[in-house]
Scaffold this motif. Structure first.
Motif, mmCIF file in Angstrom:
data_model
loop_
_atom_site.group_PDB
_atom_site.id
_atom_site.type_symbol
_atom_site.label_atom_id
_atom_site.label_comp_id
_atom_site.label_asym_id
_atom_site.label_seq_id
_atom_site.Cartn_x
_atom_site.Cartn_y
_atom_site.Cartn_z
ATOM 1 N N ARG A 195 0.814 -1.214 0.000
ATOM 2 C CA ARG A 195 0.000 0.000 0.000
ATOM 3 C C ARG A 195 0.850 1.269 0.000
ATOM 4 N NH1 ARG A 195 -5.501 -0.797 -1.082
ATOM 5 N NH2 ARG A 195 -6.038 -2.909 -0.408
ATOM 6 N N HIS A 196 2.070 1.189 0.533
ATOM 7 C CA HIS A 196 2.939 2.366 0.570
ATOM 8 C C HIS A 196 3.412 2.767 -0.829
ATOM 9 C CE1 HIS A 196 3.057 2.228 4.930
ATOM 10 N NE2 HIS A 196 3.388 0.952 4.881
ATOM 11 N N ALA A 197 3.336 1.837 -1.783
ATOM 12 C CA ALA A 197 3.776 2.137 -3.145
ATOM 13 C C ALA A 197 2.662 2.747 -3.990
ATOM 14 C CB ALA A 197 4.300 0.869 -3.818
ATOM 15 N N ILE A 198 1.455 2.827 -3.427
ATOM 16 C CA ILE A 198 0.300 3.318 -4.182
ATOM 17 C C ILE A 198 -0.143 4.663 -3.603
ATOM 18 C CG2 ILE A 198 -2.082 2.842 -4.852
ATOM 19 C CD1 ILE A 198 -1.446 -0.125 -4.607
ATOM 20 N N PRO A 199 -0.021 5.735 -4.360
ATOM 21 C CA PRO A 199 -0.428 7.050 -3.856
ATOM 22 C C PRO A 199 -1.922 7.300 -4.042
ATOM 23 C CG PRO A 199 0.523 7.280 -6.034
ATOM 24 C CD PRO A 199 0.594 5.812 -5.699
ATOM 25 N N GLY A 200 -2.513 8.007 -3.115
ATOM 26 C CA GLY A 200 -3.895 8.438 -3.273
ATOM 27 C C GLY A 200 -4.917 7.459 -2.736
ATOM 28 N N ARG A 201 -5.902 7.991 -2.008
ATOM 29 C CA ARG A 201 -6.925 7.143 -1.403
ATOM 30 C C ARG A 201 -7.812 6.471 -2.446
ATOM 31 N NH1 ARG A 201 -9.586 11.136 2.960
ATOM 32 N NH2 ARG A 201 -9.528 12.495 1.128
ATOM 33 N N LEU A 202 -8.113 7.200 -3.545
ATOM 34 C CA LEU A 202 -8.987 6.644 -4.572
ATOM 35 C C LEU A 202 -8.368 5.399 -5.196
ATOM 36 C CD1 LEU A 202 -11.516 6.759 -6.295
ATOM 37 C CD2 LEU A 202 -10.330 8.343 -7.848
ATOM 38 N N ARG A 203 -7.065 5.395 -5.421
ATOM 39 C CA ARG A 203 -6.405 4.232 -6.011
ATOM 40 C C ARG A 203 -6.483 3.029 -5.067
ATOM 41 N NH1 ARG A 203 -0.937 6.370 -9.151
ATOM 42 N NH2 ARG A 203 -1.989 7.921 -10.464
ATOM 43 N N HIS A 204 -6.344 3.273 -3.784
ATOM 44 C CA HIS A 204 -6.471 2.179 -2.811
ATOM 45 C C HIS A 204 -7.886 1.586 -2.865
ATOM 46 C CE1 HIS A 204 -2.635 2.438 -0.579
ATOM 47 N NE2 HIS A 204 -2.655 3.699 -0.987
ATOM 48 N N THR A 205 -8.873 2.455 -2.963
ATOM 49 C CA THR A 205 -10.255 1.978 -3.047
ATOM 50 C C THR A 205 -10.484 1.172 -4.319
ATOM 51 O OG1 THR A 205 -11.110 3.822 -1.716
ATOM 52 C CG2 THR A 205 -12.666 2.719 -3.187
ATOM 53 N N LEU A 206 -9.919 1.631 -5.429
ATOM 54 C CA LEU A 206 -10.092 0.921 -6.697
ATOM 55 C C LEU A 206 -9.428 -0.450 -6.667
ATOM 56 C CD1 LEU A 206 -9.580 3.839 -9.255
ATOM 57 C CD2 LEU A 206 -11.732 2.748 -8.568
ATOM 58 N N VAL A 207 -8.284 -0.559 -5.996
ATOM 59 C CA VAL A 207 -7.622 -1.853 -5.853
ATOM 60 C C VAL A 207 -8.544 -2.833 -5.126
ATOM 61 C CG1 VAL A 207 -5.728 -3.093 -4.730
ATOM 62 C CG2 VAL A 207 -5.273 -0.964 -5.943
ATOM 63 N N SER A 208 -9.184 -2.371 -4.052
ATOM 64 C CA SER A 208 -10.086 -3.240 -3.281
ATOM 65 C C SER A 208 -11.371 -3.539 -4.043
ATOM 66 C CB SER A 208 -10.421 -2.572 -1.935
ATOM 67 O OG SER A 208 -9.251 -2.381 -1.172
ATOM 68 N N LEU A 209 -11.838 -2.579 -4.839
ATOM 69 C CA LEU A 209 -13.086 -2.750 -5.588
ATOM 70 C C LEU A 209 -12.928 -3.719 -6.754
ATOM 71 C CD1 LEU A 209 -16.023 -1.903 -6.308
ATOM 72 C CD2 LEU A 209 -15.032 0.039 -7.558
ATOM 73 N N ALA A 210 -11.723 -3.839 -7.285
ATOM 74 C CA ALA A 210 -11.509 -4.616 -8.511
ATOM 75 C C ALA A 210 -11.952 -6.066 -8.367
ATOM 76 C CB ALA A 210 -10.032 -4.550 -8.910
ATOM 77 N N GLY A 211 -11.668 -6.687 -7.227
ATOM 78 C CA GLY A 211 -12.050 -8.080 -7.026
ATOM 79 C C GLY A 211 -13.553 -8.301 -7.044
ATOM 80 N N PRO A 212 -14.312 -7.607 -6.174
ATOM 81 C CA PRO A 212 -15.774 -7.770 -6.208
ATOM 82 C C PRO A 212 -16.392 -7.404 -7.546
ATOM 83 C CG PRO A 212 -15.092 -6.671 -4.191
ATOM 84 C CD PRO A 212 -13.874 -6.763 -5.050
ATOM 85 N N ALA A 213 -15.812 -6.421 -8.234
ATOM 86 C CA ALA A 213 -16.332 -6.060 -9.559
ATOM 87 C C ALA A 213 -16.230 -7.239 -10.519
ATOM 88 C CB ALA A 213 -15.565 -4.859 -10.112
ATOM 89 N N THR A 214 -15.167 -8.044 -10.374
ATOM 90 C CA THR A 214 -15.018 -9.236 -11.202
ATOM 91 C C THR A 214 -16.131 -10.238 -10.909
ATOM 92 O OG1 THR A 214 -12.620 -8.926 -11.205
ATOM 93 C CG2 THR A 214 -13.443 -11.092 -11.848
ATOM 94 N N ASN A 215 -16.464 -10.422 -9.621
ATOM 95 C CA ASN A 215 -17.557 -11.327 -9.257
ATOM 96 C C ASN A 215 -18.891 -10.838 -9.810
ATOM 97 O OD1 ASN A 215 -15.705 -11.620 -6.389
ATOM 98 N ND2 ASN A 215 -16.331 -13.474 -7.449
#
Length: 266
Positions: A126-146
């Motif tokens: 997570r330290h390599a990823i800047p910005g709160r929105l990008r962190h949210t998108l990383v977490s959202l990507a999995g459920p979006a696949t389902n």
């Protein structure tokens, strides 16, 4: 951006060997098993209950791989380049941080309870990823696949059911769609440690974030506690069944699918 490795050797993509992006033989074998068992169930080849069992379980494992790949590829694009070195972009389920929780437990829960339990775990820097929105998108990507998997399976079912193939095949497909639906809903619940909770974690104030991080390692336990509670569990399943009805998933059909995959009872 692609560049050759000095002195020859395998080409690099942003400093990462291309092999880190190739689908693993394990994943390709799961896809082949999913396709082959689907054909077998369609034609009622041999023991059709075993055919449906292989079809549903292999399809579920393929979806787990795609779920975790979605997390990994979005994290990679968001700035965590090292995630490629950890093997997550090869869709190999054995690269997950907790194989027991990632593979064995979800399959057992599918067989015993007919629930698409969230599984898999990729470690993201997570330290390599800047910005709160990008962190949210990383977490959202999995459920979006389902969610996408659910919609595709429902569309195939609604277009194709009754036009050919065995009832057992369509029952297995309906069950797989229902499992994807339950996984979609469970993954989006705002439970610490699960994808839904991780989506909102970056937006919490420091005090709430510390409390969240304290409970995050116990996300699975919290999830089971919520589902075990008669009232909360009842609300959850009522909601899932309502969405399934809205999508046009026949309850009797995925119930037949659940009965079929328990081939040892038949």
């Amino acid at each position: 951006m692609t560049a050759g490795r000095p002195g020859g050797g395998e080409p690099l993509v942003l400093g990462v060997p291309r092999a880190a992006f190739r689908p693993s033989p394990v994943f390709l074998a799961l896809v082949a098993l999913f396709a082959a068992s689907g054909v077998m169930a369609w034609n009622r080849f041999g023991n059709v209950r075993v055919d449906v069992f292989l079809f549903v379980v292999s399809g579920w494992l393929v979806s787990l791989c795609l779920h975790e790949y979605a997390h990994a590829v979005v994290a990679y694009r968001a700035g965590d380049r090292d995630i490629a070195h950890r093997g997550y972009l090869t869709l190999n389920p054995f690269k997950y941080t907790h194989p027991l929780l990632s593979i064995v437990l979800p399959v057992v829960v599918v067989l015993l309870g007919g629930i698409g339990l969230p599984g898999g775990a990729v470690w993201v820097d997570r330290h390599a990823i800047p910005g709160r929105l990008r962190h949210t998108l990383v977490s959202l990507a999995g459920p979006a696949t389902n969610v996408l998997f659910t919609l595709v399976l429902v569309a195939v079912l609604r277009v194709g059911f009754g036009g050919g193939g065995s009832v057992e095949f369509w029952a297995g497909l309906a069950l797989l769609a229902f499992l994807q639906l339950t996984a979609s809903v469970l993954n989006l619940l705002p439970v610490p440690g699960l994808d839904g909770g991780n989506m909102i974690q970056p937006w919490l104030n420091p005090q709430w974030r510390r409390m969240y991080d304290l409970f995050a390692p116990f996300g699975f336990i919290l999830l089971f506690a919520l589902l075990w509670n008669p009232r909360l569990g009842g609300w959850f399943f009522d909601g899932v069944f309502a969405v399934a009805d809205l999508l046009g998933l026949p309850p009797w059909l995925y119930a037949v699918g659940l009965d079929l995959i328990r081939f040892w009872q038949g």
